[in-house]
Design a protein around this motif. Structure first.
Motif, PDB file in Angstrom:
ATOM      1  N   TYR A  67       0.840  -1.206   0.000  1.00 54.47           N
ATOM      2  CA  TYR A  67       0.000   0.000   0.000  1.00 54.47           C
ATOM      3  C   TYR A  67       0.876   1.258   0.000  1.00 54.47           C
ATOM      4  CZ  TYR A  67      -4.153  -2.839   0.958  1.00 54.47           C
ATOM      5  OH  TYR A  67      -5.172  -3.744   0.882  1.00 54.47           O
ATOM      6  N   TYR A  68       1.979   1.189   0.744  1.00 58.52           N
ATOM      7  CA  TYR A  68       2.904   2.334   0.790  1.00 58.52           C
ATOM      8  C   TYR A  68       3.486   2.605  -0.596  1.00 58.52           C
ATOM      9  CZ  TYR A  68       7.025   5.121   1.801  1.00 58.52           C
ATOM     10  OH  TYR A  68       7.979   6.104   1.798  1.00 58.52           O
ATOM     11  N   PHE A  69       3.905   1.514  -1.305  1.00 64.06           N
ATOM     12  CA  PHE A  69       4.438   1.691  -2.658  1.00 64.06           C
ATOM     13  C   PHE A  69       3.395   2.337  -3.577  1.00 64.06           C
ATOM     14  CE2 PHE A  69       7.264  -2.207  -1.763  1.00 64.06           C
ATOM     15  CZ  PHE A  69       8.294  -1.401  -1.301  1.00 64.06           C
ATOM     16  N   LYS A  70       2.146   1.910  -3.424  1.00 63.03           N
ATOM     17  CA  LYS A  70       1.081   2.530  -4.220  1.00 63.03           C
ATOM     18  C   LYS A  70       0.962   4.019  -3.900  1.00 63.03           C
ATOM     19  CE  LYS A  70      -2.374  -0.573  -6.026  1.00 63.03           C
ATOM     20  NZ  LYS A  70      -3.807  -0.862  -6.143  1.00 63.03           N
ATOM     21  N   GLY A  71       1.053   4.353  -2.615  1.00 67.43           N
ATOM     22  CA  GLY A  71       0.999   5.762  -2.218  1.00 67.43           C
ATOM     23  C   GLY A  71       2.116   6.563  -2.844  1.00 67.43           C
ATOM     24  N   VAL A  72       3.330   6.005  -2.829  1.00 61.63           N
ATOM     25  CA  VAL A  72       4.492   6.684  -3.428  1.00 61.63           C
ATOM     26  C   VAL A  72       4.267   6.918  -4.922  1.00 61.63           C
ATOM     27  CG1 VAL A  72       6.939   6.423  -4.014  1.00 61.63           C
ATOM     28  CG2 VAL A  72       6.145   5.833  -1.714  1.00 61.63           C
ATOM     29  N   ILE A  73       3.756   5.887  -5.608  1.00 60.95           N
ATOM     30  CA  ILE A  73       3.531   6.012  -7.059  1.00 60.95           C
ATOM     31  C   ILE A  73       2.517   7.111  -7.362  1.00 60.95           C
ATOM     32  CG2 ILE A  73       2.515   4.836  -9.058  1.00 60.95           C
ATOM     33  CD1 ILE A  73       3.788   2.232  -7.916  1.00 60.95           C
ATOM     34  N   PHE A  74       1.401   7.107  -6.649  1.00 62.23           N
ATOM     35  CA  PHE A  74       0.378   8.121  -6.917  1.00 62.23           C
ATOM     36  C   PHE A  74       0.830   9.513  -6.484  1.00 62.23           C
ATOM     37  CE2 PHE A  74      -2.480   4.348  -6.984  1.00 62.23           C
ATOM     38  CZ  PHE A  74      -2.921   4.512  -8.297  1.00 62.23           C
ATOM     39  N   GLN A  75       1.717   9.562  -5.497  1.00 58.76           N
ATOM     40  CA  GLN A  75       2.310  10.846  -5.118  1.00 58.76           C
ATOM     41  C   GLN A  75       3.163  11.387  -6.271  1.00 58.76           C
ATOM     42  OE1 GLN A  75       5.105  10.640  -1.863  1.00 58.76           O
ATOM     43  NE2 GLN A  75       4.877  12.808  -1.354  1.00 58.76           N
ATOM     44  N   GLN A  76       3.960  10.493  -6.877  1.00 56.91           N
ATOM     45  CA  GLN A  76       4.782  10.897  -8.016  1.00 56.91           C
ATOM     46  C   GLN A  76       3.921  11.316  -9.210  1.00 56.91           C
ATOM     47  OE1 GLN A  76       8.139  11.255  -8.023  1.00 56.91           O
ATOM     48  NE2 GLN A  76       7.990  10.777  -5.837  1.00 56.91           N
ATOM     49  N   LYS A  77       2.764  10.676  -9.338  1.00 57.93           N
ATOM     50  CA  LYS A  77       1.834  11.022 -10.419  1.00 57.93           C
ATOM     51  C   LYS A  77       1.009  12.260 -10.083  1.00 57.93           C
ATOM     52  CE  LYS A  77       0.882   6.387 -12.323  1.00 57.93           C
ATOM     53  NZ  LYS A  77       0.497   6.596 -13.717  1.00 57.93           N
ATOM     54  N   GLU A  78       1.166  12.775  -8.855  1.00 55.96           N
ATOM     55  CA  GLU A  78       0.410  13.916  -8.336  1.00 55.96           C
ATOM     56  C   GLU A  78      -1.090  13.636  -8.293  1.00 55.96           C
ATOM     57  OE1 GLU A  78       1.488  17.597 -10.189  1.00 55.96           O
ATOM     58  OE2 GLU A  78       3.597  17.442  -9.577  1.00 55.96           O
ATOM     59  N   ASP A  79      -1.413  12.385  -8.085  1.00 55.64           N
ATOM     60  CA  ASP A  79      -2.803  12.004  -7.820  1.00 55.64           C
ATOM     61  C   ASP A  79      -2.936  11.972  -6.295  1.00 55.64           C
ATOM     62  OD1 ASP A  79      -5.285  10.820  -7.430  1.00 55.64           O
ATOM     63  OD2 ASP A  79      -5.071   9.447  -9.130  1.00 55.64           O
ATOM     64  N   TRP A  80      -3.157  13.152  -5.719  1.00 52.58           N
ATOM     65  CA  TRP A  80      -3.066  13.319  -4.274  1.00 52.58           C
ATOM     66  C   TRP A  80      -4.139  12.538  -3.526  1.00 52.58           C
ATOM     67  CZ3 TRP A  80       1.515  15.081  -4.050  1.00 52.58           C
ATOM     68  CH2 TRP A  80       1.971  16.059  -4.944  1.00 52.58           C
ATOM     69  N   LEU A  81      -5.300  12.414  -4.126  1.00 51.61           N
ATOM     70  CA  LEU A  81      -6.391  11.695  -3.474  1.00 51.61           C
ATOM     71  C   LEU A  81      -6.024  10.223  -3.267  1.00 51.61           C
ATOM     72  CD1 LEU A  81      -9.306  11.804  -2.375  1.00 51.61           C
ATOM     73  CD2 LEU A  81     -10.087  11.221  -4.677  1.00 51.61           C
ATOM     74  N   LYS A  82      -5.594   9.565  -4.347  1.00 51.68           N
ATOM     75  CA  LYS A  82      -5.219   8.153  -4.233  1.00 51.68           C
ATOM     76  C   LYS A  82      -3.978   7.970  -3.364  1.00 51.68           C
ATOM     77  CE  LYS A  82      -7.292   6.342  -8.460  1.00 51.68           C
ATOM     78  NZ  LYS A  82      -7.048   5.670  -9.760  1.00 51.68           N
ATOM     79  N   ALA A  83      -3.018   8.890  -3.486  1.00 48.89           N
ATOM     80  CA  ALA A  83      -1.820   8.803  -2.651  1.00 48.89           C
ATOM     81  C   ALA A  83      -2.201   8.849  -1.171  1.00 48.89           C
ATOM     82  CB  ALA A  83      -0.861   9.942  -2.990  1.00 48.89           C
TER      83      ALA A  83
END
Length: 325
Positions: A67-83
């Motif tokens: 789940y943390y890796f998913k958060g990091v990926i969406f953070q990099q994508k600037e999808d703040w909601l999913k992150a």
């Protein structure tokens, strides 16, 4: 009969060995996938990483890292909601206290990028699902900051009061300072003073500087000049490196002028002049000249000298006030 028993024993041994091999295979597969996920994240190949994360989530017993890796990926994508959602899940699924602290910091950074209503929902849900006091308190603090960021100071104080009921003694002063600060933002200055005064009497060196400055703001806002001056004098004498030194000096100069203690006001303006930039000095010089003019206009110069020293010594100042009465 003996042959059947032997066959049954051999069958059980075979099943046990097979199960162990399967477990080892599954563990090895999960570890391999996690290393592959890290590789894809480092190479910014986020879609491939997400594919392996989803595949590994079905088999992994410990899901928090995924789940943390998913958060990091969406953070990099600037999808703040999913992150935010996946960082929250990673916190809820781990029991390691240091990891919880670290991930709360990352969660806070991304949740402030989310729209307020969605952010409130995500954090409130996390608070409800949190199964340890550490997680719950961490999410509650973030929720209070979100309320403050949206000028919902009353709601933030409700959260701080909830945290206060379970807080350690060492944490209570910080929480009360936050509540008092929000009272000031709400322009409920008397309520702020009611909180600050008892804390100041404790003379806690760790918090005193901040308490005195807040006390000055609250008192001067209701034109309680004497108490505001007392806080500023303590700040002036005991905390010469205060970040708000210029405001302390300006505040003292204004209060002394209001109380017609013009020499003391002139002195503070000169102190302020020394630490000001060139643009500020122009106005301060004008104020100094104005105060000098007032001093020249009054007939009782000796009264100015009477007030000059005592304002720097609170006890002497009180004695002089008593004598004047």
């Amino acid at each position: 009969m003996k042959i059947k028993i032997i066959i049954l024993i051999l069958l059980l041994i075979y099943i046990n060995i097979y199960a162990r091999v399967e477990d080892t295979s599954t563990i090895n597969d999960v570890e391999y996938n996690i290393n592959l996920i890290k590789f894809y994240i480092e190479k910014n190949e986020y879609d491939n990483a997400l594919e392996y994360i989803d595949k590994t989530l079905e088999e992994a017993a410990l899901k928090d890292s995924l789940y943390y890796f998913k958060g990091v990926i969406f953070q990099q994508k600037e999808d703040w909601l999913k992150a935010s959602e996946f960082f929250a899940r990673s916190i809820l699924y781990t029991s390691d206290e240091q990891i919880i602290l670290d991930r709360l910091v990352e969660f806070e950074l991304v949740i402030f990028q989310v729209s307020p209503l969605s952010a409130f929902d995500i954090v409130s849900s996390a608070v409800t699902k949190a199964q340890t006091s550490q997680k719950q308190t961490g999410f509650l603090n973030i929720l209070a900051k979100l309320y403050e960021n949206n000028q919902l100071y009353g709601e933030a104080n409700d959260i701080y009061k909830t945290i206060l009921t379970e807080a350690e003694d060492t944490e209570k002063c910080d929480l009360q300072i936050k509540i008092a600060t929000n009272r000031i933002f709400q322009k409920n200055y008397r309520a702020a003073i009611t909180i600050l005064d008892p804390l100041i009497t404790l003379n806690d060196s760790l918090h005193l500087e901040k308490l005195l400055f807040l006390n000055y703001i609250a008192n001067i806002s209701i034109k309680n000049h004497e108490d505001a001056k007392s806080s500023l004098i303590r700040l002036y004498l005991d905390f010469p490196n205060n970040a708000n030194r210029d405001e302390i000096l300006a505040g003292l100069a204004d209060i002394f002028e209001f109380q017609e203690q013009y020499l003391a006001s002139w002195f503070m303006l000169n102190e302020l002049f020394k630490i000001s930039n060139e643009a500020q000095k122009f106005k301060i010089l004008a104020d100094i000249e104005r105060i000098k003019k007032k001093i020249c206009e009054i007939n009782t110069i000796e009264d100015q000298f009477k007030h000059f020293e005592p304002v720097f010594d609170l006890e002497k100042h009180r004695l002089l006030q008593d004598d004047a009465k």
